[in-house]
Design a protein around this motif. Sequence first.
Motif, short mmCIF file in Angstrom:
data_model
loop_
_atom_site.label_atom_id
_atom_site.label_comp_id
_atom_site.label_asym_id
_atom_site.label_seq_id
_atom_site.Cartn_x
_atom_site.Cartn_y
_atom_site.Cartn_z
N GLU A 1 14.27 -7.50 -13.33
CA GLU A 1 14.03 -7.72 -11.85
C GLU A 1 14.88 -6.83 -11.38
O GLU A 1 16.18 -7.05 -11.23
CB GLU A 1 14.29 -9.20 -11.35
CG GLU A 1 13.41 -9.96 -11.89
CD GLU A 1 12.04 -10.22 -11.12
OE1 GLU A 1 12.20 -9.86 -9.80
OE2 GLU A 1 10.75 -10.36 -11.61
N TRP A 2 14.36 -6.14 -10.42
CA TRP A 2 15.03 -5.19 -9.57
C TRP A 2 14.25 -4.70 -8.25
O TRP A 2 13.88 -3.51 -8.19
CB TRP A 2 15.68 -3.86 -10.23
CG TRP A 2 16.60 -3.08 -9.41
CD1 TRP A 2 17.25 -3.29 -8.24
CD2 TRP A 2 16.86 -1.58 -9.87
NE1 TRP A 2 17.97 -2.24 -7.86
CE2 TRP A 2 17.89 -1.45 -8.93
CE3 TRP A 2 16.78 -0.68 -10.98
CZ2 TRP A 2 18.69 -0.08 -8.84
CZ3 TRP A 2 17.48 0.37 -11.01
CH2 TRP A 2 18.38 0.79 -9.85
N PRO A 3 13.84 -5.72 -7.43
CA PRO A 3 12.97 -5.40 -6.27
C PRO A 3 13.55 -4.22 -5.29
O PRO A 3 14.50 -4.43 -5.04
CB PRO A 3 12.55 -6.57 -5.77
CG PRO A 3 13.82 -7.53 -6.16
CD PRO A 3 14.11 -6.86 -7.45
N PRO A 4 12.62 -3.25 -4.71
CA PRO A 4 11.44 -3.20 -5.05
C PRO A 4 10.85 -2.29 -5.95
O PRO A 4 9.73 -1.92 -6.27
CB PRO A 4 10.84 -2.63 -3.65
CG PRO A 4 11.85 -1.80 -3.29
CD PRO A 4 13.28 -2.39 -3.80
N TYR A 5 11.76 -1.77 -6.97
CA TYR A 5 11.36 -0.70 -7.87
C TYR A 5 10.51 -1.76 -9.09
O TYR A 5 9.48 -1.07 -9.44
CB TYR A 5 12.77 -0.62 -8.55
CG TYR A 5 13.81 0.71 -7.96
CD1 TYR A 5 13.31 1.79 -7.73
CD2 TYR A 5 14.99 0.00 -7.48
CE1 TYR A 5 14.08 2.47 -6.88
CE2 TYR A 5 15.75 0.73 -6.75
CZ TYR A 5 15.25 2.12 -6.40
OH TYR A 5 16.13 2.89 -5.86
N VAL A 6 11.05 -2.81 -9.29
CA VAL A 6 10.37 -3.75 -10.31
C VAL A 6 10.45 -5.07 -10.23
O VAL A 6 11.50 -5.57 -10.14
CB VAL A 6 10.50 -3.28 -11.89
CG1 VAL A 6 12.02 -3.16 -11.94
CG2 VAL A 6 9.78 -4.19 -12.88
N SER A 7 9.28 -5.99 -10.18
CA SER A 7 9.46 -7.26 -9.84
C SER A 7 8.42 -8.16 -10.15
O SER A 7 7.32 -7.54 -9.71
CB SER A 7 10.13 -7.97 -8.34
OG SER A 7 10.01 -9.27 -8.43
N GLU A 8 8.26 -9.16 -10.94
CA GLU A 8 7.15 -9.93 -11.13
C GLU A 8 6.45 -10.45 -9.66
O GLU A 8 5.44 -11.19 -9.72
CB GLU A 8 7.41 -11.14 -12.15
CG GLU A 8 7.56 -10.68 -13.45
CD GLU A 8 8.08 -12.01 -14.44
OE1 GLU A 8 6.92 -12.23 -15.12
OE2 GLU A 8 8.95 -12.39 -14.49
N SER A 9 7.37 -10.55 -8.74
CA SER A 9 7.01 -11.30 -7.47
C SER A 9 6.33 -10.21 -6.67
O SER A 9 5.88 -10.67 -5.60
CB SER A 9 8.23 -11.86 -6.82
OG SER A 9 9.03 -10.77 -6.34
N LEU A 10 6.12 -9.04 -6.68
CA LEU A 10 5.63 -7.98 -6.19
C LEU A 10 4.20 -7.67 -6.73
O LEU A 10 3.84 -7.91 -7.61
CB LEU A 10 6.59 -6.81 -6.06
CG LEU A 10 7.86 -7.00 -5.47
CD1 LEU A 10 8.68 -5.47 -5.42
CD2 LEU A 10 7.77 -7.28 -3.85
N LYS A 11 3.25 -7.07 -5.56
CA LYS A 11 2.03 -6.31 -5.87
C LYS A 11 2.39 -5.41 -6.78
O LYS A 11 3.32 -4.47 -6.51
CB LYS A 11 1.34 -6.25 -4.63
CG LYS A 11 0.00 -5.70 -4.74
CD LYS A 11 -0.74 -5.62 -3.48
CE LYS A 11 -2.22 -5.13 -3.68
NZ LYS A 11 -2.66 -4.75 -2.13
N TYR A 12 1.55 -5.08 -7.75
CA TYR A 12 1.54 -3.88 -8.64
C TYR A 12 2.94 -4.12 -9.66
O TYR A 12 3.07 -3.12 -10.46
CB TYR A 12 1.71 -2.69 -8.14
CG TYR A 12 0.51 -2.26 -6.94
CD1 TYR A 12 -0.62 -2.17 -7.42
CD2 TYR A 12 1.05 -2.13 -5.82
CE1 TYR A 12 -1.56 -1.86 -6.33
CE2 TYR A 12 0.12 -1.84 -4.66
CZ TYR A 12 -1.23 -1.81 -5.14
OH TYR A 12 -2.18 -1.40 -3.96
N LEU A 13 3.56 -5.16 -9.41
CA LEU A 13 5.01 -5.50 -10.18
C LEU A 13 5.97 -4.42 -9.66
O LEU A 13 6.93 -4.13 -10.25
CB LEU A 13 4.61 -5.20 -11.83
CG LEU A 13 3.83 -6.13 -12.46
CD1 LEU A 13 3.67 -5.99 -13.86
CD2 LEU A 13 4.27 -7.52 -12.18
#
Length: 254
Positions: free
Chosen positions: A28-40
Motif C-alpha cells: 500500500e502506497w496511495p495514490p501510487y498503489v492501493s487496493e482501495s483506489l480505482k485502477y489500484l
Amino acid sequence: MKKLLSSILITYAGFIQSNETITLVGGEWPPYVSESLKYLGITPRILTEVFATENIKVNYRFYNWARALEMVKKGEADGTFLWSKTTEREKYFFYSKESVGTISYVFFHLKDSPFTWSSLKELQGVRIAATIGYHYSDEFDRLDKEGFLNVNRVKSDLQLLKMLFKQRVDIIPHDLTVGYYEINKHFPESMKKLFTNHPLPIKKKPAYLLMTKKNSKNKKIIEIFDKSLAKFKKAGKYDQYYFDDLLANKYKKP
C-alpha cells in the motif's frame, strides 16, 4: 485481494507468446498503489495499460513491501514496482530502463506564506514538521539530528498537513504526489487551494519495474515493456495519469 496465480505461457525460452499473464506484487502506497483506489492506483493503471498493448495481462497481489521484494527475488512472483536501483538488487532483478514513477520530496507551504530556499542550511529557525521514521535526504536527516534544523517529528503525513494548515509550522517535507493526493482526500475544496509547494526537490529519484532473474523470459518482457512505456509517455498519457487525473480525483472509487 484474492491471490491469483501467474500463468506462464511461452513457446520456448526467451520468447513471449500472446496472452501472457504475469503477477506483480507490492504494498500500500496511495495514490501510487492501493487496493482501495480505482485502477489500484496510478502505477498499476499505467503498468496494466502498457502491458495490455503487448497482449500481456497483469495480476496484482498485495503484501508488505519487504515481503513483496523477497517473493520476486525468490521467483515466487514475476515482478514488483516502484523500486530504486541499487547494486545489490541488480544481482537478482531485471530492471526496466524506463522509470514507472518519480519519487520527489518537496517542501509544502501555504500560498499566503511565501517561501523560498536553495540550501537546507538557509532553513535554520524555520518551523518544520516531518514524519517520524521518514528519510527525506541524508543532509536533511543529519541537520535534523544535529539540531541545526527546527524539526518537530510527528506520527503521520496527515498530521503534517493539518499542522501546516493551522500555521503551527512554516513548511513540511512531503512526497509531491502523495501530498496532493492527501490534500485532495482530506480537505474541503475551500481549503485545498490554500496549499502549494516549492518546486526545488529535497530529494528526487526514479522508480522502476523489477522482474525476477529466476525466469530468463523476464529479460524479454522488460525489453517489450520499455518500448511500449516509451510510446505511452510520448503520447502524453503518463503525465495525464500521474498529474491531471490525480488532481481531478479520478482514482477515488465511486
